[in-house]
Design a protein around this motif. Structure first.
Motif, PDB file in Angstrom:
ATOM      1  N   VAL A 151      -8.158 -18.509  19.304  1.00 40.11           N
ATOM      2  CA  VAL A 151      -6.988 -19.380  19.431  1.00 40.11           C
ATOM      3  C   VAL A 151      -5.747 -18.559  19.787  1.00 40.11           C
ATOM      4  CG1 VAL A 151      -5.453 -20.936  18.177  1.00 40.11           C
ATOM      5  CG2 VAL A 151      -7.921 -21.134  17.881  1.00 40.11           C
ATOM      6  N   GLY A 152      -5.592 -17.396  19.127  1.00 39.10           N
ATOM      7  CA  GLY A 152      -4.450 -16.542  19.438  1.00 39.10           C
ATOM      8  C   GLY A 152      -4.468 -16.051  20.878  1.00 39.10           C
ATOM      9  N   ARG A 153      -5.679 -15.673  21.348  1.00 41.95           N
ATOM     10  CA  ARG A 153      -5.769 -15.226  22.740  1.00 41.95           C
ATOM     11  C   ARG A 153      -5.456 -16.356  23.706  1.00 41.95           C
ATOM     12  NH1 ARG A 153     -11.429 -11.745  22.495  1.00 41.95           N
ATOM     13  NH2 ARG A 153     -10.676 -10.094  21.085  1.00 41.95           N
ATOM     14  N   ARG A 185      -8.093 -21.837  -2.261  1.00 35.87           N
ATOM     15  CA  ARG A 185      -7.777 -21.484  -0.874  1.00 35.87           C
ATOM     16  C   ARG A 185      -6.405 -20.829  -0.760  1.00 35.87           C
ATOM     17  NH1 ARG A 185     -10.978 -23.910   3.103  1.00 35.87           N
ATOM     18  NH2 ARG A 185     -12.519 -25.377   2.276  1.00 35.87           N
ATOM     19  N   ARG A 187     -16.403 -15.706  10.856  1.00 38.45           N
ATOM     20  CA  ARG A 187     -16.313 -16.778  11.854  1.00 38.45           C
ATOM     21  C   ARG A 187     -14.890 -17.330  11.934  1.00 38.45           C
ATOM     22  NH1 ARG A 187     -16.750 -22.314  12.082  1.00 38.45           N
ATOM     23  NH2 ARG A 187     -17.769 -23.158  13.964  1.00 38.45           N
ATOM     24  N   ARG A 188     -14.236 -17.489  10.787  1.00 40.28           N
ATOM     25  CA  ARG A 188     -12.870 -18.001  10.803  1.00 40.28           C
ATOM     26  C   ARG A 188     -11.930 -17.050  11.527  1.00 40.28           C
ATOM     27  NH1 ARG A 188      -8.794 -16.596   7.784  1.00 40.28           N
ATOM     28  NH2 ARG A 188     -10.166 -15.450   6.368  1.00 40.28           N
ATOM     29  N   ARG A 189     -12.052 -15.753  11.251  1.00 43.05           N
ATOM     30  CA  ARG A 189     -11.186 -14.790  11.931  1.00 43.05           C
ATOM     31  C   ARG A 189     -11.475 -14.743  13.430  1.00 43.05           C
ATOM     32  NH1 ARG A 189     -11.844 -12.203   6.865  1.00 43.05           N
ATOM     33  NH2 ARG A 189     -13.829 -11.278   7.497  1.00 43.05           N
ATOM     34  N   TYR A 190     -12.745 -14.911  13.788  1.00 45.79           N
ATOM     35  CA  TYR A 190     -13.099 -14.916  15.208  1.00 45.79           C
ATOM     36  C   TYR A 190     -12.472 -16.114  15.915  1.00 45.79           C
ATOM     37  CZ  TYR A 190     -15.971 -15.287  19.417  1.00 45.79           C
ATOM     38  OH  TYR A 190     -16.397 -15.402  20.711  1.00 45.79           O
ATOM     39  N   VAL A 191     -12.557 -17.284  15.276  1.00 42.58           N
ATOM     40  CA  VAL A 191     -11.942 -18.484  15.861  1.00 42.58           C
ATOM     41  C   VAL A 191     -10.434 -18.313  15.957  1.00 42.58           C
ATOM     42  CG1 VAL A 191     -11.533 -20.946  15.496  1.00 42.58           C
ATOM     43  CG2 VAL A 191     -13.809 -20.000  15.101  1.00 42.58           C
ATOM     44  N   GLU A 192      -9.812 -17.750  14.909  1.00 43.32           N
ATOM     45  CA  GLU A 192      -8.370 -17.523  14.954  1.00 43.32           C
ATOM     46  C   GLU A 192      -7.989 -16.568  16.085  1.00 43.32           C
ATOM     47  OE1 GLU A 192      -7.353 -16.141  11.102  1.00 43.32           O
ATOM     48  OE2 GLU A 192      -7.358 -18.143  10.170  1.00 43.32           O
ATOM     49  N   SER A 193      -8.823 -15.534  16.297  1.00 40.68           N
ATOM     50  CA  SER A 193      -8.525 -14.607  17.396  1.00 40.68           C
ATOM     51  C   SER A 193      -8.649 -15.303  18.745  1.00 40.68           C
ATOM     52  CB  SER A 193      -9.469 -13.407  17.333  1.00 40.68           C
ATOM     53  OG  SER A 193     -10.815 -13.784  17.616  1.00 40.68           O
ATOM     54  N   GLU A 203      -3.491 -18.937  23.156  1.00 46.63           N
ATOM     55  CA  GLU A 203      -2.050 -19.170  23.130  1.00 46.63           C
ATOM     56  C   GLU A 203      -1.301 -18.073  23.894  1.00 46.63           C
ATOM     57  OE1 GLU A 203      -1.129 -19.395  19.020  1.00 46.63           O
ATOM     58  OE2 GLU A 203      -1.864 -21.467  18.789  1.00 46.63           O
TER      59      GLU A 203
END
Length: 392
Positions: free
Chosen positions: A167-169, A63, A159-165, A171
């Motif tokens: 979360v970023g939005r 990882r 999916r991980r990048r989508y979730v991160e986006s 925040e």
């Protein structure tokens, strides 16, 4: 169902990855100690143990260093093939490492990892004594398995990048809501301050006029002078009551604590820059020239211009923006420049406002000017010049 185990593994880093790899260890040890057939070539028990260790141990860091781990595991597998050794259960490490690259790295690296895995299958399946139909069937069977794992990794990464986006939005939206609340509170204070100014100016004008009248009528008409003094007293009390009411609103404990503190000045520019950094805007502060002792009013003007400019950058410049604040002390003026490399107020989501007009009004009180415009290389710049050292 699997969200909690995945979350636990993600939180514990290397330990979590080691526990995921652990189930493969007994299987590989059994195969090394008791080969599946008399003709199986694994390099002997000790050679097999070294091979398995070289394949499995790098997975503990897959990882953190997915590309490096895949390169190491693929190289070990290629050396195994070149040495004429048969496949072992530990060779599944290539697929695990490929999944890590597909889910954690950019698309081009994911494609490269998939191509390397397919090449490895081709090397393993190809035999000089095999017939073409049999070789094609074996290659297709292995390829389907590899492609399925590769697609699963790509899907996990997407999916991980989508979730991160998301979360970023979320925040960013939270930060913007906080900024909007601060802006609304500041606008309300400005309105109250203007109202307070009008009240004080009106009442003081009435008091001055009646005081002058009382002075003229003091000898000739004492009753008129007494009436003027009563008017002065009533007007003064009314003005004090109105001031207490408005100041009480400004000091309402339900708002922010700023009205209770001294007015900010140049000494608090560092705190303002730190607040911008904490809000997600990397900001640098630079001071040129020899700092001089400025009146509190001019210090407040400079502070508010920097505050408004950084707020606009947070609202409109977009993610990944960096800002700089430069304060230059000259012989007869202070030059202030706030610049960023974002998309500027023309970007999506700009609803307009009176921030720039407020900056110009504040600077004009001291004979200063404010210019704001997009930069030629991208971004936005606010340039203010405030004269200093002039007589009142």
């Amino acid at each position: 169902m699997f969200s909690r185990p995945r979350a636990w593994v993600a939180r514990h880093g290397v330990l979590g990855d080691a526990l995921v790899v652990a189930p493969l260890v007994p299987l590989c040890l059994i195969q090394v100690i008791h080969p599946g057939g008399p003709g199986m070539r694994t390099g002997g028990p000790w050679g097999g143990l070294v091979l398995v260790a070289a394949l499995l141990i790098p997975l503990i860091w897959r990882r953190r260093y997915p590309l490096t781990v895949f390169a190491v595991v693929a190289s070990v597998s290629f050396a195994q093939w070149a040495a004429g050794l048969d496949m072992v259960a530990g060779n599944i490490a290539v697929l695990v490492a490929m999944y890590g690259v597909a889910s954690l790295c950019r698309t081009r690296w994911a494609i490269a990892a998939g191509a390397v895995a397919q090449l490895g299958i081709l090397l393993v399946v190809f035999r000089p004594d095999g017939t073409v139909p049999v070789l094609v069937k074996e290659y297709a069977a292995f390829s389907v398995f590899v492609v399925a794992i590769w697609i699963a990794g790509i899907n996990a990464g997407t999916r991980r990048r989508y979730v991160e986006s998301l979360v970023g939005r979320a925040e960013q939206a939270e930060r913007e809501r906080g900024q909007q609340a601060l802006i609304a509170a500041a606008a309300e204070r400005v309105r109250i301050a203007r109202e307070l100014h009008d009240v004080v100016a009106h009442n003081m004008s009435v008091i001055v006029i009646h005081a002058d009248g009382a002075g003229y009528a003091l000898d000739g008409d004492p009753e008129l002078a007494r009436q003027a003094l009563r008017t002065i007293s009533t007007t003064g009390r009314r003005g004090l009551a109105e001031m207490r009411r408005l100041v009480g609103v400004l000091r309402d404990d339900t708002g922010t604590a700023e009205p209770h503190a001294p007015q900010p000045g140049l000494a608090r520019l560092g705190e303002l820059v730190d607040q911008a950094r904490a809000s997600g805007l990397p900001t640098e502060l630079a001071v040129r020239g020899t700092p001089r002792d400025l009146p509190e009013g001019e210090q407040l003007v400079i502070y508010r211009i920097v505050q408004e400019a950084l707020t606009n950058t947070l609202r409109h410049a977009g993610p990944g923006t960096r800002a700089t604040v430069e304060l230059g002390f000259g012989h007869d003026e202070v030059e202030l420049e706030i610049a960023d490399d974002g998309r500027g107020p023309a970007g999506p989501g700009n609803t307009g406002g009176h921030g720039l007009a407020g900056m110009r009004e504040r600077a004009a009180v001291y004979g200063g000017t404010v210019r704001a415009a997009p930069r030629s290389g991208g971004g936005f710049r606010v340039l203010a010049r405030i004269p200093v050292g002039r007589d009142e």
